[in-house]
Design a protein around this motif. Structure first.
Motif, PDB file in Angstrom:
ATOM      1  N   GLY A   1       1.268  -1.165   0.424  1.00 27.05           N
ATOM      2  CA  GLY A   1      -0.231  -0.008  -0.282  1.00 27.05           C
ATOM      3  C   GLY A   1       0.683   1.616  -0.118  1.00 27.05           C
ATOM      4  N   ARG A   2       2.079   1.079   0.042  1.00 26.94           N
ATOM      5  CA  ARG A   2       3.244   2.249  -0.310  1.00 26.94           C
ATOM      6  C   ARG A   2       2.889   3.133  -1.642  1.00 26.94           C
ATOM      7  NH1 ARG A   2       8.573   0.831   1.561  1.00 26.94           N
ATOM      8  NH2 ARG A   2       8.911   2.605   1.455  1.00 26.94           N
ATOM      9  N   ALA A   3       2.403   1.720  -2.789  1.00 26.27           N
ATOM     10  CA  ALA A   3       2.475   2.942  -3.623  1.00 26.27           C
ATOM     11  C   ALA A   3       1.389   1.776  -3.990  1.00 26.27           C
ATOM     12  CB  ALA A   3       3.313   2.397  -5.060  1.00 26.27           C
ATOM     13  N   ALA A   4       0.263   3.584  -5.309  1.00 28.68           N
ATOM     14  CA  ALA A   4      -0.821   3.392  -5.960  1.00 28.68           C
ATOM     15  C   ALA A   4      -0.813   2.304  -6.937  1.00 28.68           C
ATOM     16  CB  ALA A   4      -1.547   3.982  -6.093  1.00 28.68           C
ATOM     17  N   GLY A   5       0.377   1.997  -7.753  1.00 34.37           N
ATOM     18  CA  GLY A   5       0.230   1.358  -8.438  1.00 34.37           C
ATOM     19  C   GLY A   5       2.262   1.331  -9.267  1.00 34.37           C
ATOM     20  N   PHE A   6       2.562   0.060 -10.038  1.00 36.82           N
ATOM     21  CA  PHE A   6       3.630  -0.075 -10.707  1.00 36.82           C
ATOM     22  C   PHE A   6       3.297  -0.057 -11.813  1.00 36.82           C
ATOM     23  CE2 PHE A   6       7.567  -3.572 -11.726  1.00 36.82           C
ATOM     24  CZ  PHE A   6       7.855  -2.441 -11.680  1.00 36.82           C
TER      25      PHE A   6
END
Lengths: 332, 332
Positions: free
Chosen positions: B85-90
């Motif tokens: 959950g530290r990034a919304a997407g990759f």
């Protein structure tokens, strides 16, 4: 009677094939109509062109039942001429499905061939020809079918395009041996054992780069690849036309470059390759695009003649008979 | 660290996405290297861009074992940021196979999804976008997988391209219901029952004509269609370049039309579409072409943000849960 503009391209293509390649042509279709069309060409009488009557025509929309019912269709009559030895080969720009089904039924398969395959030739970046098969005769294939396609494609390339040792690739998604689906992974093992120049898996982007001469796929995948190519070609043409017309400067530029565009069109012109042979039937059958023009028909007649004269079918039957005892080509 | 020219396109793409789209970007890779590269851009310090260290890099040639072994690869670390959950997407321009496998492993599949699918967007003749899926995540599919792809593609098109009721087609070889192989014939029956705008079978030539918005295929066929398109595009470019350069007049013409060619390139530019999402994983993962430039990365970051903000995954899980009780989407 098959092309979109039939019978004009067929008649003119036959005239040119007779004039330039010494072909003797039987035009198959409604006799009265063909004779009156033929009468428009003053030189026709001096050429070895005859009309063979066929009272019915299969349309692009005919379903399987209609195709079976039309026992006197130009496709059926034409293929019967081949079976009876009255013609060395048959060329049609008509309904591909009907032509394939009728050819399998009327001519039958060559000994050693489980499934005939439709082989499409096209140009590459290096201006060589490449052959993709099957492009639609068999939707669900076994590995052994793909192995037979490889042998037939190899022989066709050698006979018609004069290649010594065509590079044969298996259409897959990744180059390594383990890549692909169940069918291609099993087929890979069979192709490795064949006395052909098998170069392993190739990908869709290799079709046109000149790195491979014969590309083997099941008829579903081959058909998707071929028709997707048509789709891209149309997209490119449409967008190019639109952008080149949008300003006066560009229009002038396009005018100056117009010979380049006509060269471009010629380089990518499928009509040069003479259509797609149905490999593996007892006889010669070439199917060309419905949009075939005079040039496409002329070249198809020429290549069909070369195919017959080159005894390609005899070679296919001999090679497959020779290979059949090997594990590679036994039907499981 | 994935693109052919990494990390330049990634860094510049991130800067542009931050500047123009308000994206906050975590750059994942060797910290020292990324920080020194980033220092070259004076404006970077004022933008919300951070570096997250990953000591390893997966190359294009890495095999499955190597990919598994590199537990601190930029792909693995980046996807972990999503899971946590530290990034919304990759977003990655790296090894597609590695990115897909790692995303499936690290993120897992959404509830109701048996197989995630890679979805490629591209332009049509009508200047609309079309989406083809799966283009390579699953080589051997069951009919139910294709039905799930149809639902996911429909939702993706609505969320990202703002289409109200995308036309969903099944990639086959012939338009009639009975045409195709065993897989597509069975899938056809499932797709008919779904609450989507299913328009039936489409062919390869329909991909680019604007008549269909979402095209469903198994990953083998979809990948062949996509890579064949690349092959044709390269052929066309190569032949056009060659023919336009062959005389002075043509060169002048080409010079006058040069804006047309740049428009042309832009119209067909895949970098505008932001790469291919892996639909059906618990998280947002976009994979772009290895040749991605700054623009491709910027757009992929933008679209990944929109994908996250649009709660596409929540919609997919909800729709598939709603459909699952129906016969259509039960795994057999």
């Amino acid at each position: 009677m098959g092309s979109d503009k039939a019978p004009k391209p067929e008649i003119e293509g036959a005239l040119q094939a007779a004039r330039h390649h010494g072909a003797r042509v039987l035009l198959v279709g409604p006799e009265a109509r063909l004779k009156s069309e033929l009468a428009r060409y003053p030189g026709a009488r001096r050429l070895p062109i005859e009309v063979v009557h066929a009272s019915e025509v299969i349309t692009m929309d005919d379903k399987v039942e209609a195709i079976r019912a039309k026992r006197d269709s130009s496709i059926r009559v034409g293929l019967r001429l081949v079976r009876e030895g009255r013609a060395a080969g048959f060329v049609t720009a008509g309904n591909t499905g009907a032509a394939m089904a009728t050819a399998k039924m009327v001519l039958g398969a060559l000994p050693g061939v489980d499934r005939p395959a439709l082989a499409a030739a096209f140009p590459t970046v290096l201006n060589t020809a490449a052959v993709l098969l099957d492009v639609g005769a068999n939707v669900d294939c076994e590995p052994v079918n793909l192995a037979q396609f490889a042998v037939m494609g190899d022989i066709y390339c050698r006979a018609i395009f004069g290649m010594q040792r065509p590079r044969v690739g298996l259409l897959s998604i990744g180059e390594e041996e383990g890549k692909g689906n169940d069918l291609t992974r099993e087929a890979f093992q069979l192709l490795k054992q064949l006395p052909i120049n098998f170069i392993g898996n190739v990908e869709g982007r290799d079709l046109y780069n000149g790195d491979v001469d014969v590309i083997v796929a099941d008829g579903f995948v081959g058909n998707v690849a071929l028709k997707t190519s048509e789709g891209v070609a149309r997209l490119v043409r449409a967008v190019l036309k639109e952008t080149l017309r949008s300003t006066i400067t560009r229009q002038v530029g396009a005018l100056l470059s117009r010979n380049a565009f006509s060269d471009f069109k010629k380089r990518l012109d499928h009509t040069e390759y003479g259509g797609a042979p149905l490999l593996g039937v007892k006889g010669v059958c070439f199917i060309t695009h419905g949009s075939s023009n005079t040039n496409a028909i002329k070249n198809a007649v020429r290549v069909a003649s070369e195919f017959a004269a080159g005894r390609v079918n005899e070679t296919i039957a001999r090679e497959l008979a020779r290979l059949r005892p090997a594990a590679a080509l036994q039907t499981s």
